[in-house]
Design a protein around this motif. Structure first.
Motif, PDB file in Angstrom:
ATOM      1  N   ILE A  46      -1.517  14.270   1.166  1.00  0.00           N
ATOM      2  CA  ILE A  46      -2.775  13.250   1.524  1.00  0.00           C
ATOM      3  C   ILE A  46      -2.445  12.441   0.755  1.00  0.00           C
ATOM      4  CG2 ILE A  46      -4.696  13.344   1.761  1.00  0.00           C
ATOM      5  CD1 ILE A  46      -4.943  15.832   2.361  1.00  0.00           C
ATOM      6  N   GLU A  47      -2.813  11.126   0.485  1.00  0.00           N
ATOM      7  CA  GLU A  47      -2.013  10.167  -0.280  1.00  0.00           C
ATOM      8  C   GLU A  47      -3.535   8.920   0.026  1.00  0.00           C
ATOM      9  OE1 GLU A  47       2.013   8.218  -0.826  1.00  0.00           O
ATOM     10  OE2 GLU A  47       1.510   7.969  -2.462  1.00  0.00           O
ATOM     11  N   ASP A  48      -3.747   8.574  -1.617  1.00  0.00           N
ATOM     12  CA  ASP A  48      -4.900   7.488  -1.397  1.00  0.00           C
ATOM     13  C   ASP A  48      -4.520   7.054  -2.277  1.00  0.00           C
ATOM     14  OD1 ASP A  48      -6.020   9.664   0.586  1.00  0.00           O
ATOM     15  OD2 ASP A  48      -7.360   8.069   0.947  1.00  0.00           O
ATOM     16  N   GLY A  85       1.353  11.257  -8.742  1.00  0.00           N
ATOM     17  CA  GLY A  85       0.753   9.470  -8.734  1.00  0.00           C
ATOM     18  C   GLY A  85       1.235   8.366  -9.181  1.00  0.00           C
ATOM     19  N   HIS A  86       0.552   7.598  -8.764  1.00  0.00           N
ATOM     20  CA  HIS A  86       1.618   6.771  -8.956  1.00  0.00           C
ATOM     21  C   HIS A  86       0.921   5.428  -9.251  1.00  0.00           C
ATOM     22  CE1 HIS A  86       3.141   5.535  -5.347  1.00  0.00           C
ATOM     23  NE2 HIS A  86       3.739   6.683  -5.562  1.00  0.00           N
ATOM     24  N   HIS A  87       1.361   3.902 -10.071  1.00  0.00           N
ATOM     25  CA  HIS A  87       1.085   2.115  -9.524  1.00  0.00           C
ATOM     26  C   HIS A  87       1.647   1.867  -8.745  1.00  0.00           C
ATOM     27  CE1 HIS A  87      -0.887   2.082 -13.766  1.00  0.00           C
ATOM     28  NE2 HIS A  87       0.106   2.738 -14.430  1.00  0.00           N
ATOM     29  N   ALA A 121       1.001  -1.174   0.290  1.00  0.00           N
ATOM     30  CA  ALA A 121       0.127   0.034  -0.024  1.00  0.00           C
ATOM     31  C   ALA A 121       0.520   1.383   0.236  1.00  0.00           C
ATOM     32  CB  ALA A 121      -1.027  -0.253   1.649  1.00  0.00           C
ATOM     33  N   ASP A 122       0.107   2.836   0.134  1.00  0.00           N
ATOM     34  CA  ASP A 122       1.113   3.757  -0.094  1.00  0.00           C
ATOM     35  C   ASP A 122      -0.078   4.906   0.289  1.00  0.00           C
ATOM     36  OD1 ASP A 122       2.482   5.762  -0.343  1.00  0.00           O
ATOM     37  OD2 ASP A 122       3.076   5.115  -2.321  1.00  0.00           O
ATOM     38  N   VAL A 123       0.013   4.939   1.862  1.00  0.00           N
ATOM     39  CA  VAL A 123      -0.704   5.730   1.987  1.00  0.00           C
ATOM     40  C   VAL A 123      -0.199   7.447   2.664  1.00  0.00           C
ATOM     41  CG1 VAL A 123      -3.098   6.427   3.549  1.00  0.00           C
ATOM     42  CG2 VAL A 123      -2.352   3.785   2.264  1.00  0.00           C
TER      43      VAL A 123
END
Ligand SMILES: [Mn+2]
Length: 495
Positions: free
Chosen positions: A444-446, A397-399, A321-323
């Motif tokens: 903020i990363e979702d 963002g990114h995959h 994950a990347d949050v």
């Protein structure tokens, strides 16, 4: 808990039934596998990925997938080996010193056996295994991974394969800095040497049409960017676990905590839920430290009342994950913090609105950047677009997947991609704006799963809105009563 209990009932029922037909049997010895997770990717998943690759490969070609090299940590200690994503994706094999050959067309060996792939693995070795853990070995690979032509690495030397007959030999750029263990004649270093010999690879192979690094990257990107149902299940778990870590930290955080302690709380929660590790170095940046995009030192001993930028991703069975959440350690955002936070939130929302099958990365990028540029100009922080970009110096963002920055393309956004949306604003001290903004850093990363008509916010479990974050922080945590004695050695030195 629940599963263990029902399993016990089932076992009891089974034993009871068998006793009605047989005399008492010795209690079965519990197998080691009984205590292992049951939700790993299956051999059929990996077989399906190889088949999908074969469909893409040009006629009369072979693709070589090498595992990543091992790396030194200190003296004779190596970094814990992280399964090499392409190797794991196409075979399920997690160990180093391995090579997978995938053929477009079926091959026949001298004994008349046909095969479409060959996997070379670490040979079993009781002495080595006592030190560094169990190896799957060639037999294990046949049985567990379902690859009939699984051989030991040392067999590559005499493996009868004529690479000159293929029109294309496809492989990723060969790493230049592979360690060579002189005692091991079939480690990755030796396999790469042999591969060079067997393929008669010229020193500069980049200009030769037969040797193809570019399509390796293209094909693996096209495959890995679209997630299968099995992959989505694992990513969902990784993301939910990361969110539960964020939530527990929000509830537990106090101004006298250190960045390291906060990192530890996240990672403890991850492991509590069975995530083996993190997909990248955890970033816990309080106050101005949040301005360092990949701040991983986490050395500040007291976070105080500042905001803490926490970019932490659990890795669950190979998927990360990347949050990121940015929260006030003291419980309440200041007015300035609120204004910057809201701007980042609005930028993220603007990007979300563009997402659906067939939308464009560039449109999502622009939607978020426009909001930030306009907002920073309005607040008097930036004069123009160029100056605003300095406060938002990274992409949107990114995959995500087996790599935190996963293999994938960046033109069209497609159904079943999982991507991050992570705008940010970073105002370090000395910036060309009013001092009241200095030291404010918000990201903020979702993580979003793209659907036909929009997206599913996998990371919805952790709050993003200002009021919801403040509410979460005001709640009690299970960790509040986790008290440890002070260090005696620190007392003496007056630390
Ligand atoms: Mn990210």
């Amino acid at each position: 808990m629940h599963t263990a209990f029902s399993k016990r009932i089932l076992f009891f029922a089974v034993s009871f039934l068998s006793c009605t037909y047989l005399f008492a049997q010795p209690a079965p010895v519990s197998r080691e596998e009984d205590d292992l997770p049951k939700d790993y990717l299956s051999a059929s998943f990996h077989a399906g990925r190889r088949e999908a690759l074969r469909q893409m490969m040009p006629d009369n070609s072979v693709m070589a997938v090498f595992a990543y090299p091992t790396r030194s940590f200190s003296n004779d200690v190596e970094y814990l080996y992280h399964a090499s994503p392409d190797m794991y994706y196409f075979s399920g094999y997690k160990e180093p010193h391995s090579l997978l050959l995938i053929f477009k067309n079926e091959q026949t060996d001298s004994a008349g056996n046909t095969y479409s792939e060959v996997l070379f693995v670490q040979k079993r070795n009781a002495q080595a295994e006592q030190w560094t853990g169990k190896r799957l070995g060639a037999e294990g690979a046949k049985e567990k991974l379902g690859i009939p032509m699984s051989l030991n690495g040392e067999d590559f030397k005499n493996f009868n394969i004529d690479f000159t007959k293929f029109d294309k030999v496809i492989f990723d750029r060969l790493p230049a800095d592979v360690p060579n263990d002189a005692r091991d004649k079939s480690d990755l270093f030796d396999m790469i040497q042999l591969f060079r010999q067997k393929t008669a690879l010229p020193e500069d192979y980049s200009k030769e049409k037969k040797f193809d690094n570019r399509s390796y990257r293209e094909m693996t990107a096209k495959l890995r960017e679209i997630k299968t149902p099995e992959e989505k299940d694992l990513i969902r778990k990784a993301v939910e676990i990361s969110c539960l870590g964020q939530n527990e930290v929000m509830k537990a955080v106090r101004p006298d905590m250190s960045e390291l302690e906060i990192q530890g709380l996240h990672e403890y929660v991850h492991k509590k839920y069975g995530a083996e590790g993190v997909g990248y170095g955890s970033i816990i940046g309080s106050g101005e430290n949040g301005c360092v995009l990949h701040y991983e030192e986490n050395t500040k001993t007291r976070v105080g009342n500042s905001m803490i930028l926490m970019d932490v991703g659990a890795e669950y069975h190979g998927y990360t994950a990347d949050v990121t959440r940015t929260v006030p350690a003291g419980g309440k955002f200041s007015d300035e913090e609120k204004m910057i936070y809201q701007l980042v939130y609005d930028a993220q929302e603007a990007a979300f609105k563009t997402l659906k099958d067939g939308s464009k990365w560039a449109d999502a990028e622009k939607a978020a950047r426009d909001v930030i540029t306009e907002g920073l100009i309005k607040l008097g922080i930036a004069k123009d677009k160029a100056e605003a970009n300095k406060y938002y110096p990274h992409g949107l963002g990114h995959h995500i997947g087996m790599d935190v920055h996963d293999r994938g393309t960046y033109t069209s956004i497609k159904k079943d991609m999982v991507i991050t949306i992570e705008p940010g604003i970073y105002i370090s001290s000395g910036s060309n704006c009013d001092k009241k903004w200095w030291g404010i850093a918000v990201r903020i990363e979702d993580d979003a799963l793209i659907t036909q008509d929009g997206y599913e916010l996998l990371s919805h479990f952790a709050p993003r809105k200002i009021e919801e974050i403040e509410k979460m922080i005001s709640q009690k945590s299970a960790l509040d009563n986790f008290k440890l004695p002070p260090l005696k050695s620190a007392e003496k030195k007056g630390f």
